[in-house]
Design an enzyme around this catalytic site. Sequence first.
Site, PDB file in Angstrom:
ATOM      1  N   LYS A  83      34.673  51.135  23.071  1.00 27.23           N
ATOM      2  CA  LYS A  83      35.002  51.209  24.497  1.00 27.23           C
ATOM      3  C   LYS A  83      34.321  52.213  23.750  1.00 27.23           C
ATOM      4  CE  LYS A  83      38.559  50.475  28.419  1.00 27.23           C
ATOM      5  NZ  LYS A  83      40.043  50.658  28.187  1.00 27.23           N
TER       6      LYS A  83
HETATM    7  O1  G3P Z   1      42.423  50.361  30.694  1.00 27.94           O
HETATM    8  C1  G3P Z   1      42.013  51.266  31.862  1.00 27.94           C
HETATM    9  C2  G3P Z   1      42.334  51.144  33.588  1.00 27.94           C
HETATM   10  O2  G3P Z   1      42.670  49.852  33.386  1.00 27.94           O
HETATM   11  C3  G3P Z   1      43.380  52.013  33.684  1.00 27.94           C
HETATM   12  O3  G3P Z   1      44.451  51.682  34.491  1.00 27.94           O
HETATM   13  O4  G3P Z   1      46.239  51.756  35.666  1.00 27.94           O
HETATM   14  O5  G3P Z   1      45.908  53.541  34.424  1.00 27.94           O
HETATM   15  O6  G3P Z   1      44.494  53.597  36.533  1.00 27.94           O
HETATM   16  P1  G3P Z   1      45.047  52.663  34.770  1.00 27.94           P
END
Ligand code: G3P
Length: 223
Positions: A83
């Site tokens: 990533k």
């Molecule tokens: O892993 C990437 C993403 O899904 C992060 O989500 O909830 O931290 O905005 P969030």
Amino acid sequence: MDIYVDTANLDEIKIAASLGVLDGVTTNPSLIAKEGVPFKQRMKEICAVVKGPVSAEVVSIEHDAMIAEAEPLIDIAENIVIKFPCIEEGIKACKTLSDRGVRVNMTLCFQPLQALLAAKAGAFLISPFVGRVDDVGGDGMEIIQQIRVIYDNYGFKTKILTASIRHPQHMVQAAMMGSDVATAPLKVIQQMIKHPLTDVGLKNFLADWEKSKAQLVKEPAMA
Ligand code: G3P
């Protein structure tokens, strides 16, 4: 639509995997930090549970350092996906690894042009963060729609991975818009199965069955 669980917590991953419908896992530095465990060891443990794509994110932000950091991660397991963030150095690093046949997930995507460049650089996955766009008053799902059109216009094979999902409606919209993958916290995956009418209906079916004589009648022998 493939479903990934967005966590580095092994117990949550095992619960999601036990449903039999889990296709992969996404992690990020914040999720790993929350676990307080060695990064590579945790990625190895996750790859032993889930055979589908498992994303591991680098924290370097310069091309050569990103590649150097990715190398030992690539060796962890065949299903590791590297990533990189959607920055200039990330696009370059994506191109370098994709040309070598390594699968790359381009993350922190907030607008369709980042997705266009990621696809041109050969990304395996693009991760638009819909919830974080909603958080600042934008329309996260609109970006998914725009990327779908762009990718279909030019036949890009990069998979759209709807990320930063906050609730089941995001999953409905992602599936309706043709997102290839959605990654969600375990809680949202579990909410996908829930409906109060299912619970009430099942309770009533079981109560009626319990009350009836049907369960006591001997079944005729099968021919
Ligand atoms: O892993 C990437 C993403 O899904 C992060 O989500 O909830 O931290 O905005 P969030």
